[in-house]
Motif scaffolding. Structure first.
Motif: not given
Length: 473
Positions: A347-348, A365-366, A368-374
């Motif tokens: 991821c990074g 990618i993450i 999509t489940t927890v919100g990109c802003e988080n």
């Protein structure tokens, strides 16, 4: 600022001697070794000319004197160089090492004869003496390494290359013994693959120190916005990669998290970490830990994702061998129809000194489940082209062993349109390597960096650490 600086290597040096060969050659060898060590920044522990004849080891009494000297410096010495300026006494050197009690790598060097110096006053016969010495070392159960050439001059380029490689072997062995790994948080439920045995690691001399994320979160909550430690961590994060896309409140939260992790690492004398990087962090603090991991890896305090303790150890060993930052990635994608190329991805978290144009972003990618802003805090960038070493350690509870694989290849610059931290790598016989990984139940994570130290890791783990290692050729 944390930094795992690489201190000067100290080697014990033993000079073999045998009385019916010219002993003055020992004195010449001592001078040559000191010159080479000074050039390469290595500290020497060796007998003086007054402790034994010319500082050589020839008799059992010499062996006792040498062993006592090595014992006095046991906390400094990370390896032993054995030099044979002449045939040498095969027992005396082995006895000296045995009596010293040191369990460190040993490199055996034997000096070349010259065709114009084969008379009784000048001949060496080190060529033969090396074989006898190695036979004795094996009888004594003392593992040892060899120079590239059976005989060579101490002041030759080939020996200096061997000595540099031996330095790296010594550093890996020394750093792995007594290594303390920090496991921050619980293994993500979806990642059975990173299960491991703490008890098997303890037998290897590696200790795992754990802390629950709830303790980390509580400490973060207690840090005030004006805490003087925050500015240093903010500077590290901003210097690590372009942060223009990231809001200041997110950077502040990352800096607070960095302060807490750094303090825990310092208080517990941790050399490498494995962190629960999702999803509790995103849901509680609203950030990713990737950039913090990237900075730490760049400081040679490697950090692995998903509480992959064995991955963290793999990164640490690779960093110590190469003296460069290591990153961890997934063996992630095929590269079209190329059977000797694939994509390594995460991821990074990669160390940014290894990347082209790194910048901080979100982990989509993450997200999509927890919100990109988080998910602010992921590093985005591509590995520069160049040499590749990859390495992986694993505990195999079914066989009762710690095992590993290592190999080399290249990072290549073939076009790749994707996000996150990524690399296209080329490895000869890649299909057979992947089959080996699958058939032997290795994890999908691998440590990697820009280096060529496959031989170093293979030597360190198989000869001196007792870890089975498959070296992919």
């Amino acid at each position: 600022m944390m930094n795992n600086t690489l201190e000067q290597i100290t080697l014990g040096v033993l000079f073999g001697n045998r009385n019916f060969f010219p002993s003055y050659l020992v004195d010449d060898a001592r001078k040559d070794v000191l010159t080479v060590f000074e050039q390469m920044g290595i500290k020497a522990v060796m007998l003086s000319e007054t402790q034994t004849q010319y500082g050589g080891v020839e008799t059992y009494q010499d062996a006792k004197v040498a062993a006592e000297l090595l014992k006095q410096h046991k906390d400094e010495i990370q390896g032993i160089l054995v030099c044979l300026p002449n045939f040498g006494d095969e027992k005396a050197i082995a006895n000296a090492i045995r009596l010293s009690g040191l369990d460190v790598p040993v490199l055996v060097q034997a000096e070349s004869d010259s065709l114009d110096k084969m008379g009784l006053a000048t001949r060496r016969d080190s060529f033969c003496g090396k074989i006898s010495l190695c036979n004795n070392l094996r009888q004594y159960g003392i593992p040892y390494s060899l120079t590239t050439q059976h005989v060579c001059e101490v002041n030759s380029d080939i020996f200096k290359q061997d000595l540099a490689q031996f330095e790296r072997v010594c550093r890996v062995v020394n750093k792995m013994r007594g290594c303390r790994v920090g496991a921050i948080g619980a293994r993500p439920a979806s990642f059975n693959t990173v299960r491991y045995s703490e008890k098997m690691l303890e037998r290897l001399g590696v200790t795992v120190e754990t802390i629950d994320l709830s303790e980390i979160f509580a400490s973060v909550d207690n840090i005030k916005d004006d805490d003087i430690r925050i500015d240093e961590k903010l500077a590290l994060l901003k210097n690590n990669a372009d942060t223009q896309q990231i809001a200041e409140d997110k950077l502040l939260m990352m800096a607070k998290l960095f302060v807490v992790i750094s303090q825990w690492i310092s208080e517990n004398d941790i050399q490498t970490t494995a962190i629960q990087c999702w999803t509790s962090l995103q849901q509680t603090l609203g950030v990713n830990v990737c950039s913090i991991m990237s900075v730490m890896s760049g400081q040679l305090i490697p950090s692995a994702c998903e509480v992959d303790v064995m991955g963290a150890l793999s990164m640490y060993a690779l960093s110590m061998a190469s003296q460069q930052p290591a990153s961890i990635a997934d063996w992630n994608n095929n590269f079209g129809e190329s059977r000797d190329k694939c994509v390594l991805f995460h991821c990074g978290n990669f160390a940014t000194s290894e990347l082209d144009n790194p910048f901080m972003s979100t982990a989509d990618i993450i997200g999509t489940t927890v919100g990109c802003e988080n998910t602010c805090g992921a590093i985005n960038g591509r590995m520069k082209s160049g040499p590749l070493t990859y390495f992986r350690l694993s505990t195999d509870e079914f066989e009762g062993v710690v095992k590993s694989y290592v190999g080399e290849g290249r990072f290549v610059d073939d076009a790749l349109d994707t996000v996150g931290c990524r690399a296209v790598v080329q490895v000869n016989e890649l299909e057979s390597l992947l089959a080996y990984i699958c058939n032997n139940g290795f994890e999908h994570h691998v440590a990697m960096n820009h280096s060529s130290v496959g031989d170093v890791l293979y030597e360190a783990f198989t000869k001196y650490l007792g870890v089975a290692c498959y070296q992919h050729q």
